[in-house]
Design a protein around this motif. Structure first.
Motif, mmCIF file in Angstrom:
data_model
loop_
_atom_site.group_PDB
_atom_site.id
_atom_site.type_symbol
_atom_site.label_atom_id
_atom_site.label_comp_id
_atom_site.label_asym_id
_atom_site.label_seq_id
_atom_site.Cartn_x
_atom_site.Cartn_y
_atom_site.Cartn_z
ATOM 1 N N ALA A 96 1.038 -0.954 -0.040
ATOM 2 C CA ALA A 96 -0.107 -0.292 -0.057
ATOM 3 C C ALA A 96 0.881 1.131 -0.311
ATOM 4 O O ALA A 96 0.685 2.079 -0.237
ATOM 5 N N LEU A 97 2.364 1.157 0.496
ATOM 6 C CA LEU A 97 2.900 2.587 0.923
ATOM 7 C C LEU A 97 4.288 2.489 -0.326
ATOM 8 O O LEU A 97 4.059 4.025 -0.891
ATOM 9 N N TYR A 98 4.212 1.314 -1.261
ATOM 10 C CA TYR A 98 4.771 0.772 -2.685
ATOM 11 C C TYR A 98 4.318 0.627 -3.012
ATOM 12 O O TYR A 98 4.983 -0.142 -3.899
ATOM 13 N N PRO A 99 2.885 1.033 -3.792
ATOM 14 C CA PRO A 99 2.315 0.248 -4.606
ATOM 15 C C PRO A 99 3.287 0.402 -6.471
ATOM 16 O O PRO A 99 4.454 1.003 -6.551
ATOM 17 N N GLY A 100 2.844 -0.783 -7.127
ATOM 18 C CA GLY A 100 3.370 -0.816 -8.280
ATOM 19 C C GLY A 100 4.882 -1.806 -8.615
ATOM 20 O O GLY A 100 5.056 -2.326 -9.137
ATOM 21 N N TYR A 101 5.105 -2.238 -7.719
ATOM 22 C CA TYR A 101 5.592 -3.568 -7.602
ATOM 23 C C TYR A 101 5.195 -4.914 -7.381
ATOM 24 O O TYR A 101 5.857 -6.008 -7.258
ATOM 25 N N ASP A 102 4.081 -5.235 -6.538
ATOM 26 C CA ASP A 102 3.116 -6.352 -6.661
ATOM 27 C C ASP A 102 3.864 -7.162 -5.083
ATOM 28 O O ASP A 102 3.762 -8.196 -4.880
ATOM 29 N N PHE A 103 4.369 -6.393 -4.046
ATOM 30 C CA PHE A 103 4.908 -6.682 -3.001
ATOM 31 C C PHE A 103 3.506 -7.472 -1.973
ATOM 32 O O PHE A 103 4.205 -8.391 -1.398
ATOM 33 N N ALA A 104 2.298 -7.105 -2.116
ATOM 34 C CA ALA A 104 0.947 -7.867 -1.785
ATOM 35 C C ALA A 104 1.419 -9.611 -1.613
ATOM 36 O O ALA A 104 0.811 -10.779 -1.658
ATOM 37 N N ASN A 105 1.432 -10.434 -3.074
ATOM 38 C CA ASN A 105 1.323 -10.966 -3.440
ATOM 39 C C ASN A 105 2.800 -11.799 -3.810
ATOM 40 O O ASN A 105 2.569 -13.044 -3.764
ATOM 41 N N ASN A 106 4.214 -11.477 -4.327
ATOM 42 C CA ASN A 106 5.322 -11.727 -4.500
ATOM 43 C C ASN A 106 6.008 -11.901 -3.192
ATOM 44 O O ASN A 106 7.542 -12.022 -2.965
ATOM 45 N N MET A 107 5.766 -10.939 -1.693
ATOM 46 C CA MET A 107 6.189 -10.901 -0.728
ATOM 47 C C MET A 107 8.080 -10.324 -0.750
ATOM 48 O O MET A 107 8.881 -10.303 -0.170
ATOM 49 N N GLY A 108 8.311 -8.987 -2.544
ATOM 50 C CA GLY A 108 9.245 -8.314 -2.177
ATOM 51 C C GLY A 108 10.456 -9.871 -3.620
ATOM 52 O O GLY A 108 11.551 -9.283 -3.288
ATOM 53 N N TYR A 109 9.734 -10.985 -3.319
ATOM 54 C CA TYR A 109 10.495 -11.973 -4.438
ATOM 55 C C TYR A 109 10.328 -11.251 -6.335
ATOM 56 O O TYR A 109 9.731 -10.677 -5.618
ATOM 57 N N GLY A 110 11.333 -11.322 -7.020
ATOM 58 C CA GLY A 110 11.592 -11.452 -8.527
ATOM 59 C C GLY A 110 10.992 -11.793 -9.205
ATOM 60 O O GLY A 110 11.589 -12.388 -10.269
ATOM 61 N N THR A 111 9.559 -11.123 -9.245
ATOM 62 C CA THR A 111 8.310 -11.917 -9.833
ATOM 63 C C THR A 111 8.530 -11.201 -11.247
ATOM 64 O O THR A 111 9.288 -9.718 -11.396
ATOM 65 N N LYS A 112 8.246 -11.553 -11.951
ATOM 66 C CA LYS A 112 8.125 -10.419 -13.420
ATOM 67 C C LYS A 112 7.189 -9.301 -13.456
ATOM 68 O O LYS A 112 7.982 -8.143 -13.526
ATOM 69 N N LYS A 113 6.147 -9.206 -12.220
ATOM 70 C CA LYS A 113 5.400 -7.621 -12.088
ATOM 71 C C LYS A 113 6.663 -7.133 -11.241
ATOM 72 O O LYS A 113 6.605 -5.537 -11.456
ATOM 73 N N HIS A 114 6.809 -7.720 -9.895
ATOM 74 C CA HIS A 114 8.334 -7.275 -9.477
ATOM 75 C C HIS A 114 9.574 -6.207 -10.338
ATOM 76 O O HIS A 114 9.647 -4.996 -10.279
ATOM 77 N N LEU A 115 9.943 -7.269 -11.173
ATOM 78 C CA LEU A 115 10.637 -6.826 -11.913
ATOM 79 C C LEU A 115 10.197 -5.464 -12.771
ATOM 80 O O LEU A 115 11.323 -4.451 -13.393
ATOM 81 N N ASN A 116 9.098 -5.602 -13.427
ATOM 82 C CA ASN A 116 9.025 -4.768 -14.334
ATOM 83 C C ASN A 116 8.616 -3.136 -13.253
ATOM 84 O O ASN A 116 9.087 -2.623 -14.181
#
Length: 261
Positions: free
Chosen positions: A212-232
């Motif tokens: 919620a604080l840092y949108p755009g990385y999909d943290f709620a689903n990837n928990m910070g791991y390097g998924t495609k959405k996170h890397l994007n």
């Protein structure tokens, strides 16, 4: 038998053995619905038997240590060594000797709903719980391996009563002389598995808050791991305040955005 299928289903839910007179009566009923209920009841019993056997297996280390005179046996585990963002979180848990909750296992093998349920049960029944959190900036300073050891030690420091024996998942901690490191310990020790659940639920909830604080990385689903959405997100937004700058994809994204200034 004259009872309806729904009535039989309700009665069978309270039966615990094939020797039960009602179950024997059901065996004589040739209706397809009753035959299916008998099959599902047997499958339920089989699954329960497997869970009971797994619980006994998971408690073996604790049982053996208890017979040696150890009273406060702590299991320790961590979550978050691999992600590109967020903290590493460790938990230490001391369970009572009579802890007998079915379904405790490595947190990664459980659904989110199951983890949440067991999280509350463990919090209620544990003798003591400690949680250690080492943030991204400290991870960058000391490296993830040392940060994990710091988080584990912090979790153990919080335990009251203090443990007289420690079971650690995978890595040797050297926190105490009375300590045993177990490879895949979260599938072998009930205490380590409980710690893995506490650590994962704690960290997952933190990452959902960070989303919620840092949108755009999909943290709620990837928990910070390097998924495609996170890397994007790293490619399009750049790094955020909880990214681990010493991890390669983050370091590369930071250098890329700095080169554009």
């Amino acid at each position: 038998m004259s009872e309806s299928i729904s009535v039989i289903r309700e009665k069978l839910s309270h039966v615990i053995s094939e020797q039960d007179p009602f179950f024997q009566l059901c065996l004589q009923d040739e209706r397809k619905g009753v035959i299916k209920l008998i099959e599902s009841t047997r499958k339920k019993w089989e699954k329960e038997a497997q869970l009971i056997a797994k619980l006994a297996e998971m408690k073996q280390y604790e049982t053996d240590l208890s017979t040696q005179g150890f009273q406060y046996i702590a299991g320790v585990d961590e979550v978050g060594r691999g992600p590109l963002a967020g903290p590493v979180v460790a938990a230490a848990v001391i369970l009572p000797a009579d802890f007998s909750v079915l379904g405790i296992n490595d947190s990664k093998q459980l659904s989110e709903a199951k983890r949440d349920m067991l999280f509350e049960i463990i919090k209620k029944e544990a003798l003591s719980i400690g949680v250690g959190i080492v943030e991204h900036d400290m991870i960058d300073q000391v490296n993830i391996y040392e940060a994990t050891k710091l988080a584990m030690s912090e979790a153990l420091d919080q335990l009251n009563p203090a443990p007289d024996f420690i079971l650690v998942d995978a890595m040797p901690l050297k926190y105490s002389e009375s300590e045993l490191s177990l490879i895949k310990g979260d599938t072998k020790s009930i205490s380590i598995a409980a710690a893995s659940i506490i650590a994962k639920v704690t960290r997952d909830r933190m990452m959902q808050h960070y989303d919620a604080l840092y949108p755009g990385y999909d943290f709620a689903n990837n928990m910070g791991y390097g998924t495609k959405k996170h890397l994007n997100g790293l490619d399009t937004i750049g790094v955020c305040p909880i990214h681990r700058l010493s991890f390669s994809p983050v370091k590369e994204a930071k250098l890329h955005f700095e080169s554009l200034k």
